[in-house]
Motif scaffolding. Structure first.
Motif, PDB file in Angstrom:
ATOM      1  N   ILE A  34      10.113 -10.711 -10.189  1.00 23.63           N
ATOM      2  CA  ILE A  34       9.119 -11.513  -9.237  1.00 23.63           C
ATOM      3  C   ILE A  34       9.470 -10.816  -7.762  1.00 23.63           C
ATOM      4  N   ALA A  35      10.826 -10.961  -7.478  1.00 22.69           N
ATOM      5  CA  ALA A  35      11.360 -10.275  -6.142  1.00 22.69           C
ATOM      6  C   ALA A  35      11.054  -9.073  -5.986  1.00 22.69           C
ATOM      7  N   ALA A  36      11.246  -8.241  -7.074  1.00 23.22           N
ATOM      8  CA  ALA A  36      11.129  -6.822  -6.838  1.00 23.22           C
ATOM      9  C   ALA A  36       9.705  -6.100  -6.567  1.00 23.22           C
ATOM     10  N   VAL A  37       8.652  -7.100  -6.872  1.00 25.36           N
ATOM     11  CA  VAL A  37       7.264  -6.789  -6.636  1.00 25.36           C
ATOM     12  C   VAL A  37       7.030  -6.521  -5.122  1.00 25.36           C
ATOM     13  N   TYR A  38       7.750  -7.055  -4.231  1.00 27.55           N
ATOM     14  CA  TYR A  38       7.628  -7.026  -2.887  1.00 27.55           C
ATOM     15  C   TYR A  38       8.184  -5.635  -2.340  1.00 27.55           C
ATOM     16  N   ILE A  39       9.120  -4.882  -3.173  1.00 27.49           N
ATOM     17  CA  ILE A  39       9.405  -3.639  -2.667  1.00 27.49           C
ATOM     18  C   ILE A  39       8.202  -2.582  -2.775  1.00 27.49           C
ATOM     19  N   GLY A  40       7.182  -2.980  -4.091  1.00 27.20           N
ATOM     20  CA  GLY A  40       6.134  -2.266  -4.357  1.00 27.20           C
ATOM     21  C   GLY A  40       5.258  -2.317  -3.258  1.00 27.20           C
ATOM     22  N   PHE A  41       5.002  -3.645  -2.795  1.00 26.52           N
ATOM     23  CA  PHE A  41       4.190  -3.825  -1.584  1.00 26.52           C
ATOM     24  C   PHE A  41       4.684  -3.395  -0.460  1.00 26.52           C
ATOM     25  N   GLY A  42       6.007  -3.216  -0.240  1.00 24.31           N
ATOM     26  CA  GLY A  42       6.608  -2.485   1.021  1.00 24.31           C
ATOM     27  C   GLY A  42       6.424  -1.270   1.128  1.00 24.31           C
ATOM     28  N   VAL A  43       6.341  -0.418  -0.126  1.00 25.24           N
ATOM     29  CA  VAL A  43       5.782   0.953  -0.325  1.00 25.24           C
ATOM     30  C   VAL A  43       4.536   1.027   0.024  1.00 25.24           C
ATOM     31  N   ALA A  44       3.659   0.270  -0.599  1.00 26.36           N
ATOM     32  CA  ALA A  44       2.315   0.241  -0.559  1.00 26.36           C
ATOM     33  C   ALA A  44       1.900   0.141   1.160  1.00 26.36           C
ATOM     34  N   ASP A  45       2.612  -0.654   1.950  1.00 23.45           N
ATOM     35  CA  ASP A  45       2.235  -0.907   3.237  1.00 23.45           C
ATOM     36  C   ASP A  45       2.748   0.430   4.058  1.00 23.45           C
ATOM     37  N   ALA A  78      16.928 -23.211  -7.116  1.00 22.08           N
ATOM     38  CA  ALA A  78      16.912 -22.924  -5.670  1.00 22.08           C
ATOM     39  C   ALA A  78      16.409 -21.416  -5.557  1.00 22.08           C
ATOM     40  N   GLY A  79      16.554 -20.471  -6.203  1.00 20.96           N
ATOM     41  CA  GLY A  79      16.136 -19.202  -6.167  1.00 20.96           C
ATOM     42  C   GLY A  79      14.534 -19.060  -6.366  1.00 20.96           C
ATOM     43  N   LEU A  80      14.094 -19.723  -7.349  1.00 17.32           N
ATOM     44  CA  LEU A  80      12.618 -19.892  -7.673  1.00 17.32           C
ATOM     45  C   LEU A  80      11.792 -20.627  -6.181  1.00 17.32           C
ATOM     46  N   ALA A  81      12.575 -21.664  -6.002  1.00 15.26           N
ATOM     47  CA  ALA A  81      11.832 -22.205  -4.820  1.00 15.26           C
ATOM     48  C   ALA A  81      12.097 -21.640  -3.346  1.00 15.26           C
ATOM     49  N   GLY A  82      13.290 -20.969  -3.257  1.00 19.49           N
ATOM     50  CA  GLY A  82      13.321 -20.096  -2.113  1.00 19.49           C
ATOM     51  C   GLY A  82      12.354 -19.030  -2.293  1.00 19.49           C
ATOM     52  N   HIS A  83      12.101 -18.233  -3.351  1.00 21.68           N
ATOM     53  CA  HIS A  83      11.028 -17.294  -3.176  1.00 21.68           C
ATOM     54  C   HIS A  83       9.693 -17.837  -2.944  1.00 21.68           C
TER      55      HIS A  83
END
Length: 129
Positions: A34-45, A78-83
């Motif tokens: 789920i964290a890695a999804v944002y790398i894809g969003f960053g590429v799309a941005d 904590a990782g899930l809540a932090g995300h």
């Protein structure tokens, strides 16, 4: 957000689908994905700064997930809540372009999974058989 509740519940139950793996491993893999999804969003941005930030943040969550594999289950909570908090920040600031619908959905998934994992830890349940 109703879909987020459903997916968060499925994420909390995901070790049942991977019974040959330790539940902590399954949760850690989920957190990394789920964290890695944002790398894809960053590429799309398309902005270099956004891609760099999203890659660094995703990498931090991968490290948290790796620690959670052999560490306390609370690290994964904590990782899930932090995300989820990162998702709320993302939604509030609109840091990554064209992701208006995703952060509320993903925050809901993260918080539901974190709450259900907390319940499992407090009830001393081993999720996965």
């Amino acid at each position: 957000m109703a879909w987020g509740v459903l997916w968060g519940s499925l994420q909390a139950a995901s070790p049942l689908a991977f019974s040959w793996l330790d539940p902590a491993t399954v949760y850690a893999l989920g957190l990394s994905l789920i964290a890695a999804v944002y790398i894809g969003f960053g590429v799309a941005d398309g902005r270099t700064q956004v891609l760099a930030v999203e890659t660094c943040v995703a990498s931090a969550f991968v490290v948290i997930a790796a620690v959670g594999v052999n560490g306390s289950g609370w690290v994964l909570v904590a990782g899930l809540a932090g995300h989820g908090l990162k998702d709320l920040w993302q939604h509030r600031t609109g840091f990554v372009a064209n992701t208006r619908w995703w952060p509320p959905f993903c925050a809901t998934v993260d918080f539901v999974a974190a709450v259900l994992l907390t319940v499992a830890i407090l009830a001393d349940l081993r999720v996965g058989w």
